[in-house]
Design a protein around this motif. Structure first.
Motif, PDB file in Angstrom:
ATOM      1  N   PRO A 170      21.919  91.202  61.363  1.00 47.78           N
ATOM      2  CA  PRO A 170      22.107  90.526  60.040  1.00 47.78           C
ATOM      3  C   PRO A 170      22.378  89.150  60.106  1.00 47.78           C
ATOM      4  N   SER A 171      21.856  88.393  59.082  1.00 50.61           N
ATOM      5  CA  SER A 171      22.297  86.980  58.694  1.00 50.61           C
ATOM      6  C   SER A 171      23.503  86.809  58.847  1.00 50.61           C
ATOM      7  N   PRO A 172      24.187  85.582  59.519  1.00 50.81           N
ATOM      8  CA  PRO A 172      25.637  85.489  59.384  1.00 50.81           C
ATOM      9  C   PRO A 172      25.935  84.906  58.205  1.00 50.81           C
ATOM     10  N   LEU A 173      27.267  84.967  57.894  1.00 49.62           N
ATOM     11  CA  LEU A 173      27.797  84.647  56.511  1.00 49.62           C
ATOM     12  C   LEU A 173      27.671  82.775  56.704  1.00 49.62           C
ATOM     13  N   PRO A 174      27.399  82.260  55.448  1.00 48.72           N
ATOM     14  CA  PRO A 174      27.300  80.829  55.482  1.00 48.72           C
ATOM     15  C   PRO A 174      28.503  80.202  55.283  1.00 48.72           C
ATOM     16  N   LEU A 175      29.311  80.385  56.290  1.00 46.46           N
ATOM     17  CA  LEU A 175      30.657  79.520  56.130  1.00 46.46           C
ATOM     18  C   LEU A 175      30.752  78.177  56.979  1.00 46.46           C
ATOM     19  N   ARG A 176      29.821  77.806  57.372  1.00 47.14           N
ATOM     20  CA  ARG A 176      29.976  76.133  57.727  1.00 47.14           C
ATOM     21  C   ARG A 176      29.749  75.287  57.373  1.00 47.14           C
ATOM     22  N   SER A 177      29.776  75.343  55.793  1.00 45.54           N
ATOM     23  CA  SER A 177      29.636  74.111  54.867  1.00 45.54           C
ATOM     24  C   SER A 177      30.964  73.499  54.867  1.00 45.54           C
ATOM     25  N   ARG A 178      31.182  72.237  55.189  1.00 47.58           N
ATOM     26  CA  ARG A 178      32.303  71.354  55.437  1.00 47.58           C
ATOM     27  C   ARG A 178      32.852  71.364  53.758  1.00 47.58           C
ATOM     28  N   ASN A 179      32.248  71.849  52.832  1.00 45.72           N
ATOM     29  CA  ASN A 179      32.611  71.765  51.195  1.00 45.72           C
ATOM     30  C   ASN A 179      33.288  73.033  50.985  1.00 45.72           C
ATOM     31  N   ALA A 180      33.107  74.017  51.846  1.00 45.32           N
ATOM     32  CA  ALA A 180      33.429  75.234  51.551  1.00 45.32           C
ATOM     33  C   ALA A 180      35.230  75.285  51.998  1.00 45.32           C
ATOM     34  N   GLY A 181      36.055  75.782  50.926  1.00 44.91           N
ATOM     35  CA  GLY A 181      37.326  75.726  51.108  1.00 44.91           C
ATOM     36  C   GLY A 181      37.713  77.282  51.776  1.00 44.91           C
ATOM     37  N   PHE A 182      38.921  77.112  52.051  1.00 40.78           N
ATOM     38  CA  PHE A 182      39.784  78.547  52.456  1.00 40.78           C
ATOM     39  C   PHE A 182      39.511  79.463  51.708  1.00 40.78           C
ATOM     40  N   VAL A 183      39.764  79.449  50.385  1.00 36.27           N
ATOM     41  CA  VAL A 183      39.655  80.716  49.478  1.00 36.27           C
ATOM     42  C   VAL A 183      38.419  81.127  49.245  1.00 36.27           C
ATOM     43  N   GLN A 184      37.406  80.263  49.165  1.00 33.29           N
ATOM     44  CA  GLN A 184      35.985  80.441  49.309  1.00 33.29           C
ATOM     45  C   GLN A 184      35.409  81.160  50.255  1.00 33.29           C
ATOM     46  N   LYS A 185      35.775  80.699  51.538  1.00 33.71           N
ATOM     47  CA  LYS A 185      35.218  81.551  52.552  1.00 33.71           C
ATOM     48  C   LYS A 185      36.010  82.913  52.877  1.00 33.71           C
ATOM     49  N   LEU A 186      37.397  83.024  52.406  1.00 31.92           N
ATOM     50  CA  LEU A 186      38.087  84.309  52.614  1.00 31.92           C
ATOM     51  C   LEU A 186      37.268  85.267  51.622  1.00 31.92           C
ATOM     52  N   TRP A 187      36.996  84.841  50.467  1.00 29.79           N
ATOM     53  CA  TRP A 187      36.370  85.836  49.570  1.00 29.79           C
ATOM     54  C   TRP A 187      34.940  86.292  49.986  1.00 29.79           C
ATOM     55  N   MET A 188      34.275  85.259  50.602  1.00 31.08           N
ATOM     56  CA  MET A 188      32.793  85.600  51.114  1.00 31.08           C
ATOM     57  C   MET A 188      33.022  86.623  52.231  1.00 31.08           C
ATOM     58  N   ARG A 189      34.160  86.709  52.913  1.00 29.11           N
ATOM     59  CA  ARG A 189      34.144  87.521  53.983  1.00 29.11           C
ATOM     60  C   ARG A 189      34.805  88.622  53.246  1.00 29.11           C
ATOM     61  N   VAL A 190      35.573  88.977  52.235  1.00 26.06           N
ATOM     62  CA  VAL A 190      35.946  90.329  51.823  1.00 26.06           C
ATOM     63  C   VAL A 190      34.923  90.927  51.195  1.00 26.06           C
ATOM     64  N   LYS A 191      33.941  90.442  50.744  1.00 21.83           N
ATOM     65  CA  LYS A 191      32.837  90.994  49.801  1.00 21.83           C
ATOM     66  C   LYS A 191      31.578  90.968  50.687  1.00 21.83           C
ATOM     67  N   ASP A 192      31.574  90.752  52.159  1.00 22.81           N
ATOM     68  CA  ASP A 192      30.471  90.839  52.903  1.00 22.81           C
ATOM     69  C   ASP A 192      29.828  92.216  52.851  1.00 22.81           C
TER      70      ASP A 192
END
Length: 408
Positions: free
Chosen positions: A106-128
């Motif tokens: 599967p495609s990895p989650l797009p978490l490497r953006s320098r503009n993505a904050g901690f909360v945004q990355k956390l939420w993306m992982r929770v709803k993966d």
């Protein structure tokens, strides 16, 4: 000048050659060959593997949901779902080795953006969705693992003649489960995750641009206008007492007005240049090229104008690249080419400078790449040490006429 690259379709990289079509189920074999023994080994491993997976996912779910009311609940759940992704990867490898089932990762989650904050990355992982489908897979595997282990182990001593048939039937069910729950989902799921990340990039970029405009206004034109008002006030007071001094102050204020107007023009050009709105990309790029410290040849081969948003992104991309050439390249000449190829707008900026430009060399190039990626664009740098440097950008072509029709 290098030749124009033709836009190429997106490429999906896989572990091995696989065209994506469902593989036919293997035929039943009557002998205990290597394939049959692999299937038997897979069935016997189902119980210990399923037991580990079941214990893990139940622990993750119980702990995560139980602590969800606290500050550590969601981070623990996010970490747990990361672990289920790893369990899914191990199961795909086991299915490939023992069952011959080849499945894309599967495609990895797009978490490497320098503009993505901690909360945004956390939420993306929770709803993966990949993590949750893998959780479901491990949850339902325990009873199946008990069944397949028991049937296979019993058949080794009791039902030896029909074991190849049983192994093939049971492993076909395994193949179906792996394909159904551990295969990558459709392209829509991947695009949703990417677009959610891109939306954050666009919002953060817009906020940064607004802060830059506010700072430029405050430190530039606004400060000059304040000084101008103070100077004119003093000149008014001195008008009758010392006319010559007042005249000198008015002359100075006149110079300040000219500088303030120039700064406002430069600021307006940085927001959206009037020449781009009035005359299009060709004239706007020629204008920005004329301000470059390096001689620039501009070639634009466009039979119509793209949508205003795409036109603006193309303009500011070229503008920033030419600024980099002026400041860092040490080039003696440069060129800009813009043309349309199918449903893509292509841009190529070349210079004969020292080279060595990289996406990870600073925030400028990386920021351009992220901006283009946010609108389904591409950004490629070819810059060996010693030069020359060729930067190629692709943007989706969207017709201005269609955009105007929607607005109307």
């Amino acid at each position: 000048m290098t030749e124009r690259p033709s836009p190429s379709p997106a490429t999906t990289y896989r572990d091995d050659a696989f065209d994506g079509r469902p593989e036919p189920l293997p035929p039943v074999r009557f002998a205990y060959d290597a394939h049959t023994w692999k299937e038997i080994a897979h069935l016997l491993l189902n119980l210990p593997v399923a037991l580990v997976g079941f214990v893990y996912v139940t622990t993750v779910l119980f702990t995560g949901f139980w602590l969800a009311v606290t500050v550590v609940g969601f981070p623990l759940l996010a970490v747990g779902l990361m672990g289920t992704r790893r369990l899914g990867r191990l199961e795909r490898r086991r299915a490939r080795a023992l069952l011959g089932v080849r499945i894309d990762e599967p495609s990895p989650l797009p978490l490497r953006s320098r503009n993505a904050g901690f909360v945004q990355k956390l939420w993306m992982r929770v709803k993966d969705p990949v993590g949750w489908r893998t959780t479901l897979y491990n949850f339902i595997r325990l009873p199946w693992g008990i069944l397949t282990f028991t049937v296979t182990l019993t058949s080794l001593f009791v039902l030896w003649p029909v074991l190849p048939y049983l192994a093939r039937g049971l492993t076909n069910a395994d193949r179906a489960m792996v394909r159904g729950l551990l295969s990558p989902s459709d392209e829509l799921e991947r695009r949703i995750a990417e677009l959610e990340s891109d939306r954050g990039v666009v919002v953060d970029t817009a906020a940064a641009d607004l802060r830059r405009i506010e700072r430029d206004l405050h430190d530039g034109a606004q400060a000059r206008l304040v000084n101008l008002a103070m100077g004119l006030g003093l000149a008014k007071e001195k008008l009758l007492e010392d006319p010559e001094y007042a005249q000198a102050m008015v002359a100075e204020a006149h110079g300040e007005v000219k500088l303030a107007l120039q700064e406002l023009r430069d600021l307006a050009r940085g927001i959206h240049p009037a020449v781009l709105t009035d005359r299009g990309l060709d004239a706007a790029l020629s204008s920005v090229a004329s301000r470059c410290t390096v001689p620039v040849k501009v070639t634009a081969d466009l039979d119509s104008r793209p949508a205003a948003a795409i036109e603006g992104i193309a303009y500011f991309t070229v503008s920033e690249l030419l600024q980099n050439i002026s400041k860092h390249s040490g080039a003696r000449s440069a060129s800009v080419e813009v043309w349309r190829s199918g449903d893509r707008l292509l841009i190529q900026v070349w210079d004969d400078g020292r080279g060595g430009a990289r996406l990870d060399g600073g925030t400028g190039m990386r920021g351009l790449a992220e901006r283009l990626d946010a609108v389904d664009g591409l950004f490629v740098i070819d810059s060996p040490e010693g030069g020359p440097t060729t930067v190629t950008a692709e943007l989706p072509w969207r017709d201005r006429s269609a955009q105007d029709a929607r607005r109307g």
